[in-house]
Scaffold this active site. Structure first.
Site, PDB file in Angstrom:
ATOM      1  N   SER A 157      -9.173 -64.401  79.990  1.00  0.00           N
ATOM      2  CA  SER A 157      -8.503 -64.609  81.275  1.00  0.00           C
ATOM      3  C   SER A 157      -9.258 -65.654  82.072  1.00  0.00           C
ATOM      4  CB  SER A 157      -8.462 -63.307  82.074  1.00  0.00           C
ATOM      5  OG  SER A 157      -9.774 -62.904  82.444  1.00  0.00           O
ATOM      6  N   ASP A 158      -8.516 -66.460  82.823  1.00  0.00           N
ATOM      7  CA  ASP A 158      -9.178 -67.317  83.793  1.00  0.00           C
ATOM      8  C   ASP A 158      -9.721 -66.421  84.908  1.00  0.00           C
ATOM      9  OD1 ASP A 158     -10.119 -69.537  85.067  1.00  0.00           O
ATOM     10  OD2 ASP A 158      -8.191 -70.542  85.240  1.00  0.00           O
ATOM     11  N   SER A 159     -10.666 -66.946  85.669  1.00  0.00           N
ATOM     12  CA  SER A 159     -11.307 -66.143  86.710  1.00  0.00           C
ATOM     13  C   SER A 159     -10.276 -65.552  87.664  1.00  0.00           C
ATOM     14  CB  SER A 159     -12.293 -67.014  87.494  1.00  0.00           C
ATOM     15  OG  SER A 159     -13.184 -67.649  86.609  1.00  0.00           O
TER      16      SER A 159
END
Length: 815
Positions: free
Chosen positions: A341-343
Site C-alpha cells: 500500500s502507498d502511505s
C-alpha cells in the site's frame, strides 16, 4: 564483524562453518551458548533450526512447493508479520543495528520488508547514519540486520529490503539521474534499460532487494505537482519506457515495484496533499489511459511488485477494491508478485474515504480486496494487531491469510532470499555503486533530456570565439535543491548552471552574475491572482541585472521552479513562471541584448510572453547534479539537443485538461459558425505540442512503406521510413509513429502514438527506421468493454511531433 565475513564467505562457497552465534532452538526459545545448532549447511540453510532440510529450505524444490511447506509451518503471528512494512532507521526503526530489545518488538516473528533502511534519506536529518557510506559499510550493515532475522526468529524468514528508485537509487551518493519527466524526454528506450540495470546493480550491491520504480502514472493535468516524477502524458510512451526500466532492474535479480496503481495522477483540479481523491475518469478512459501502462508492463516485463494508491475511483478506494487488486491486476493482467500500500492508503478507508467505521474494518476490507503488505510511516503493529484480531475472530479466513502471505513468500523465493539471504561480497559494493561508467551514463541521460523549444535566428549554439562578456542571471542559476529528490540519490556534488558556464567559458570570456530576483515573491502564490507592485528591493535586483546585461554580449537567464514549487504535495493554481521571474525576463529583453532563457522546472509552464519575445528557450527540466555541465555543453553546441516533449504545454490553465491523446474535436478551436460554437472567446491551440523539440540541425522524412496494406485482425504490419540529416551538425531525431482508426464502433482518440525511435545521424546520413504494429496497437475497447481489433481502414503517420506529421499511408484490416 570477522565472524560475519567468515560466515558469508562460507555461504558463498557452499561449505560448512561453525561460528559461535546466538540462536533459537526449535521451540523458538533462546538456547544456551554452546548448544546453538549451526544452520548454515552445504547448499542450504536450516532457517527453522530443526536440524533437517525441509522442503522450503531445499533450493531444488519448485517455488510453489516451498511456499506451501513454509506456510504449513508458520503460526498466525508469523504470517501476519509478513503483511507489514517496517520503515527503516530514521522513520520508524529507532536502532541502526539489532539490539536485545528487538526480542520484545513485534518483528520478533519476522517482517515482510524493511524500507529505506540506513540510506541517509534526503531532507530527513533523523535518517542520517554512518552506515550509508562507504557503500561496503552499508552492505555489511544490511547483512547484520538480515542475519538477525534469519538467526533470531523462529522461522528465519529473510527480509525483503526495499527502497525508492524513480531516478536513481534513493541512497547516499548513489548515481543520480534527471527527474523522470527528463528521463521521459529522452525517448531513448535502450538508455532507460541501461539505467534500470544500473539501479538494480547498485541496489543489489548495497543489500536492497526490491525498488519502488517506475512511476507509470500518466501526467494529464500539469497543475499536479508530481508531473515532475512521471515520464509524460501518453500511455503508450509511458508503457514503453516503464517496461524497459523494469526489465533492466529485474535483470539484476532485484524486484521492481510499480507506482501508483491506479488512476492516481488526476486528482480533482490537479490538487494534491490530502485532496488526492475523486479522479473524474470514465471507465473506458480509465482502461485506455490510466490502466494501459500497468497492463502492458505487467504482461510484458512481469514486475514482482505493485504499489496500490490511496485515491478512490467512482466512489471505491482502490486499496480496498477487489476489482482493482484482484480481478484486474491478478486475474486479467496476470500479476504474480505482491502488492504494497502507498502511505496512508489503508488508513484512508477509515479516516478520509469513510467507507469503514473503524480502522480494524479498513484492515479487513483491504486484505479481502487483495492487499499483501501495509506500508506506512507508523509502527507495523498498528496494522498487525487488528489483522490478528480479525483472523482470530474469523472475519478473515486462514485461506485468505495464506493467499496474501503466500504472495509475499513467493517473491522472496524468486529473489533467492531463501538460498542467498546476504550480500555475498559487501566489499564489492565500493566498486559497483556510482562508478565512472555510471556517472557517464547519467551524463548521457541528462544530455539527451534537453529539449530546445525556440531558437530564432539560430542564436544557439553560442560561439565562444565571438563572445567576450556573458551575463548569467535568474534565481535558478545558483540553485542546487532541484538536483536532489526525496525519491532519488542524495549528497552528490552539484555543478550549478553558473559554475558550469564559467568552467565551459574558460578564462577568455568574462562571465558575470546578477541574480535578478528570487524564485518567488513575498506573497506568492497569492500574487498569481492579486498582483502586488515590485518592492524597492525587487526593483533594485532587477535593475542590477539590467545594468549587467547592458555590458554583456549575451544574457543567459536561468528561471523556473525549485522543489518548493513542484513535486509531491506541491500542486499549483497557476502555471506561469512564479514570482517576479517574468518581470526579470521582460526587463532583460528590453535591453535589446540577445536573451537565452534556460528553464529548470518540473511541469509545463504557460510561458506565452517568453515564447513570443525571447529568441531562444531551452527546456532543461530538473537535471541531476551535473546540470551546470550539461546545460553549458548544450548552450555552446557540444551537446545538440534532441529531446522531445512528453507533455503538452498549454497556453492557459483555462484550457485544462489539454493533452495528448485526445478525442476528435475535443481540443478544437472555435469556428466562425456551426454546431460547435462560434466567435472568438477563447485562446486555442497548444503552446508546444506533444512530441515537440528542435535541434541545431534539420531532418527530412521520406519513403514511408507499409506492408502489407491488407491484413487479418491478428496480423502484423511492418512500417519503414527513411530519415536524413539535412543540416551541418550531427544530431538526434526522435521518429514518432502515430496511428488513426478512421471508423470505429465507439469513439476513439483522434490518433495515438504507436511507436518511436531515437536515432543519431551525421550530416547527410540517412537511416531507415522500422516499426512493427501488432494487434494490441490496433485494439479498442468495444461497446461491451472487450479489447477488440475491428475491421476497417487505418492511417499510419510518421512525424517529428503530434502536430508535425511528415508522411501518411493507409492500410486495411479485414474480418
Amino acid at each position: 564483524m570477522i565472524k560475519q565475513v567468515m560466515l558469508l564467505r562460507g555461504i558463498a562457497a557452499g561449505i560448512l562453518i561453525l561460528p559461535s552465534l546466538s540462536g533459537l532452538a526449535q521451540s523458538g526459545k533462546p538456547v544456551a551458548d554452546g548448544q546453538v545448532k549451526n544452520i548454515y549447511q552445504k547448499g542450504w540453510i536450516d532457517f527453522n533450526k530443526n536440524g533437517k532440510k525441509d522442503v522450503f529450505e531445499d533450493p531444488a524444490e519448485p517455488v510453489e512447493k516451498r511456499v506451501s511447506d513454509l506456510l504449513s509451518q508458520m503460526t498466525v503471528e508469523e504470517k501476519t508479520c509478513q503483511m507489514a512494512t517496517l520503515y527503516g532507521y530514521g522513520r520508524v526503526l529507532k536502532d541502526e543495528m539489532p539490539t536485545a530489545g528487538w526480542k520484545n518488538e513485534i518483528w520478533k516473528d519476522g517482517i515482510a520488508n524493511i524500507d529505506e533502511n540506513l540510506n541517509s534519506l534526503a531532507y530527513n536529518a533523523k535518517a542520517k547514519t554512518a552506515y550509508s557510506f562507504p557503500f561496503s559499510k552499508h552492505a555489511d550493515a544490511i547483512n547484520t540486520v538480515q542475519k538477525w532475522f534469519v538467526e533470531e526468529t523462529r522461522m528465519g524468514i529473510p527480509v525483503d529490503f526495499t527502497n525508492e528508485a524513480i531516478h536513481g537509487l534513493c541512497h547516499d551518493r548513489a548515481t543520480p539521474l534527471p527527474a523522470p519527466i527528463g528521463m521521459g524526454s529522452t525517448w531513448d528506450k535502450e538508455l532507460i534499460r541501461q539505467a534500470g540495470r544500473m539501479i538494480g546493480r547498485e541496489a543489489k550491491a548495497l543489500g536492497y532487494t526490491n525498488v519502488y520504480a517506475p512511476i507509470l502514472d500518466p501526467a494529464r493535468d500539469p497543475r499536479w505537482g508530481r508531473v515532475i516524477e512521471c515520464y509524460g502524458e501518453s500511455p503508450f510512451h509511458i508503457a514503453e519506457m516503464g517496461k524497459q526500466l523494469v526489465l533492466g532492474i529485474q535483470e539484476q535479480g532485484v524486484a521492481s515495484t510499480l507506482k501508483h496503481y491506479a488512476v492516481y495522477s488526476v486528482p480533482k483540479g490537479g490538487r494534491d496533499g490530502n485532496a488526492r481523491t475523486d479522479p473524474h475518469v470514465a471507465p473506458r478512459e480509465m482502461h485506455q489511459l490510466y490502466l494501459y501502462p500497468f497492463r502492458r508492463v505487467v504482461q510484458e516485463a512481469m514486475p514482482m511488485g505493485v504499489m496500490s494508491s490511496y485515491n478512490d475511483w467512482d466512489g471505491v478506494p482502490v486499496t480496498g477494491s477487489y476489482y482493482f487488486l484482484t480481478e484486474l491486476l491478478r486475474h486479467q493482467f496476470g500479476f504474480g508478485g505482491y502488492i504494497v500500500s502507498d502511505s496512508e492508503a489503508v488508513e484512508y478507508l477509515f479516516s478520509k474515504h469513510h467507507v469503514a467505521d473503524t480502522y480494524k474494518e479498513a484492515v479487513r476490507q483491504v486484505v479481502e480486496a487483495g492487499l499483501n503488505v501495509r506500508t506506512n510511516f507508523t509502527p507495523p503493529e498498528n496494522f498487525i494487531g487488528p489483522l490478528r484480531e480479525l483472523v482470530k475472530e474469523g472475519s478473515i479466513s486462514m485461506k485468505t491469510l495464506d493467499e496474501r502471505v503466500g504472495d509475499v513468500l513467493r517473491v522472496k523465493f524468486k529473489l533467492g532470499l531463501f538460498d542467498h539471504p546476504y550480500v555475498a561480497d559487501p566489499k564489492a559494493a565500493d566498486k559497483l555503486v556510482h562508478t565512472p561508467p555510471d556517472e557517464a551514463l547519467a551524463l548521457d541521460m541528462n544530455r539527451k533530456s534537453m529539449v530546445l523549444l525556440k531558437n530564432a535566428g539560430n542564436l544557439l549554439p553560442l560561439d565562444k570565439s565571438k563572445l567576450k562578456n556573458i551575463l548569467v542571471t535568474g534565481p535558478l542559476a545558483t540553485e542546487m535543491n532541484y538536483t536532489t529528490s526525496r525519491y532519488g540519490p542524495s549528497n552528490n556534488p552539484v555543478t550549478t548552471v553558473l559554475d558550469g558556464i564559467r568552467t565551459y567559458a574558460g578564462t577568455n570570456i568574462n562571465v558575470a552574475f546578477a541574480k535578478g530576483c528570487e524564485v518567488v515573491d513575498a506573497t506568492w502564490p497569492e500574487s498569481e491572482i492579486i498582483e502586488e507592485p515590485l518592492t524597492r528591493e525587487e526593483q533594485a535586483a532587477i535593475s542590477e541585472a539590467v545594468a549587467a546585461a547592458m555590458k554583456a554580449d549575451v544574457v543567459i537567464a536561468v528561471v523556473g521552479e525549485t522543489e518548493k514549487q513542484v513535486g509531491e504535495s506541491v500542486s499549483r493554481t497557476g502555471l506561469n513562471l512564479p514570482g517576479r521571474q517574468l518581470q526579470l525576463i521582460q526587463a532583460l529583453q528590453a535591453t535589446g541584448k540577445p536573451v537565452v532563457m534556460v528553464m529548470i522546472n518540473g511541469q509545463p509552464l504557460t510561458i506565452n510572453w517568453e515564447n513570443r519575445y525571447v529568441p531562444a528557450i531551452l527546456e532543461a527540466w530538473s537535471p541531476g547534479p551535473q546540470s551546470g555541465t550539461v546545460i553549458a555543453e548544450t548552450l555552446f553546441g557540444d551537446n545538440n539537443p534532441g529531446g522531445k516533449l512528453t507533455v503538452t504545454f498549454p497556453k492557459s490553465i483555462g484550457q485544462l485538461e489539454y493533452n495528448f491523446p485526445f478525442k476528435p474535436a475535443s481540443q478544437a478551436g472555435q469556428p466562425a459558425s456551426g454546431p460547435n460554437g462560434y466567435g472568438k472567446s477563447s485562446v486555442n491551440g497548444a503552446l508546444y505540442p506533444f512530441g515537440y523539440g528542435l535541434s541545431y540541425t534539420t531532418f527530412a522524412y521520406s519513403n514511408l512503406v507499409v506492408s502489407p496494406e491488407t491484413l487479418k485482425a491478428q496480423g502484423t504490419v511492418k512500417v519503414t521510413v527513411d530519415v536524413t540529416n539535412t543540416g551541418k551538425r550531427t544530431g538526434d531525431e526522435v521518429v514518432q509513429l502515430y496511428l488513426k482508426d478512421q471508423v470505429s464502433s465507439v469513439t476513439t482518440y483522434d490518433f495515438d502514438l504507436r511507436g518511436f525511435e531515437r536515432l543519431t545521424l551525421a550530416p547527410g546520413e540517412k537511416k531507415t527506421v522500422t516499426f512493427t504494429l501488432e494487434p494490441d496497437h490496433f485494439a479498442l475497447l468495444d461497446k461491451n468493454m472487450n479489447w477488440t481489433v475491428e475491421p476497417g481502414k487505418f492511417t499510419v503517420m510518421a512525424g517529428a511531433s503530434a502536430e508535425d506529421i511528415k508522411l501518411k499511408k493507409e492500410f486495411t484490416i479485414t474480418q
